[in-house]
Write a protein that holds these residues in place. Structure first.
Motif, mmCIF file in Angstrom:
data_model
loop_
_atom_site.group_PDB
_atom_site.id
_atom_site.type_symbol
_atom_site.label_atom_id
_atom_site.label_comp_id
_atom_site.label_asym_id
_atom_site.label_seq_id
_atom_site.Cartn_x
_atom_site.Cartn_y
_atom_site.Cartn_z
ATOM 1 N N VAL A 90 0.850 -1.181 0.000
ATOM 2 C CA VAL A 90 0.000 0.000 0.000
ATOM 3 C C VAL A 90 0.892 1.239 0.000
ATOM 4 O O VAL A 90 1.794 1.371 0.823
ATOM 5 C CB VAL A 90 -0.934 0.018 1.225
ATOM 6 N N SER A 91 0.640 2.147 -0.941
ATOM 7 C CA SER A 91 1.384 3.408 -1.025
ATOM 8 C C SER A 91 0.417 4.562 -0.845
ATOM 9 O O SER A 91 -0.754 4.469 -1.208
ATOM 10 C CB SER A 91 2.065 3.537 -2.387
ATOM 11 N N VAL A 92 0.919 5.643 -0.280
ATOM 12 C CA VAL A 92 0.108 6.847 -0.108
ATOM 13 C C VAL A 92 0.793 8.011 -0.812
ATOM 14 O O VAL A 92 2.014 8.067 -0.902
ATOM 15 C CB VAL A 92 -0.122 7.174 1.387
ATOM 16 N N ASN A 93 -0.002 8.915 -1.324
ATOM 17 C CA ASN A 93 0.500 10.097 -2.019
ATOM 18 C C ASN A 93 0.628 11.216 -0.993
ATOM 19 O O ASN A 93 -0.366 11.703 -0.469
ATOM 20 C CB ASN A 93 -0.456 10.485 -3.140
ATOM 21 N N ASP A 94 1.862 11.602 -0.683
ATOM 22 C CA ASP A 94 2.144 12.569 0.385
ATOM 23 C C ASP A 94 2.343 13.960 -0.182
ATOM 24 O O ASP A 94 2.973 14.141 -1.212
ATOM 25 C CB ASP A 94 3.430 12.195 1.119
ATOM 26 N N LEU A 95 1.835 14.915 0.558
ATOM 27 C CA LEU A 95 2.067 16.313 0.222
ATOM 28 C C LEU A 95 2.793 16.952 1.393
ATOM 29 O O LEU A 95 2.408 16.797 2.540
ATOM 30 C CB LEU A 95 0.744 17.042 -0.038
ATOM 31 N N TRP A 96 3.877 17.666 1.083
ATOM 32 C CA TRP A 96 4.687 18.340 2.090
ATOM 33 C C TRP A 96 4.525 19.840 1.942
ATOM 34 O O TRP A 96 4.225 20.329 0.865
ATOM 35 C CB TRP A 96 6.162 17.971 1.915
ATOM 36 N N ALA A 142 3.799 16.052 -5.281
ATOM 37 C CA ALA A 142 3.556 15.092 -4.205
ATOM 38 C C ALA A 142 4.213 13.764 -4.539
ATOM 39 O O ALA A 142 4.305 13.364 -5.698
ATOM 40 C CB ALA A 142 2.055 14.904 -3.998
ATOM 41 N N THR A 143 4.692 13.056 -3.510
ATOM 42 C CA THR A 143 5.442 11.823 -3.717
ATOM 43 C C THR A 143 4.654 10.618 -3.221
ATOM 44 O O THR A 143 3.859 10.723 -2.289
ATOM 45 C CB THR A 143 6.783 11.872 -2.960
#
Length: 84
Positions: A47-53, A61-62
């Protein structure tokens, strides 16, 4: 102050305003998770999540593994799972 290659003195920003430490690093703040995806391998699912910093645009976003983010930022997962 950082003064390298600055042509105009008015463009120099004091490091105290940004919060840069003596080692020239700063702490990145994690914003809410934008999306999640499941990659199916032969024997397991990742499971991957799209992160915003902070200081990033949405396009930058990564994608990171959910378990890694859950270890570093447990407060993002307090109120249940991330929506699909």
């Amino acid at each position: 102050m950082l003064k390298k290659c600055m042509r105009y003195p008015s463009l120099i920003i004091p490091t105290e305003d940004i919060g840069i430490k003596d080692s020239l690093s700063y702490e990145e703040i994690h914003l809410p998770i934008l999306d999640r995806q499941v990659c199916k391998l032969r024997t397991k699912e990742v499971v991957s999540v799209n992160d915003l910093w902070r200081n990033q645009f949405v396009e930058e976003a990564t994608w990171e593994a959910k378990e890694d983010i859950k270890k570093r930022y447990p407060h993002l997962f307090k109120f249940g799972e991330v929506p699909n």
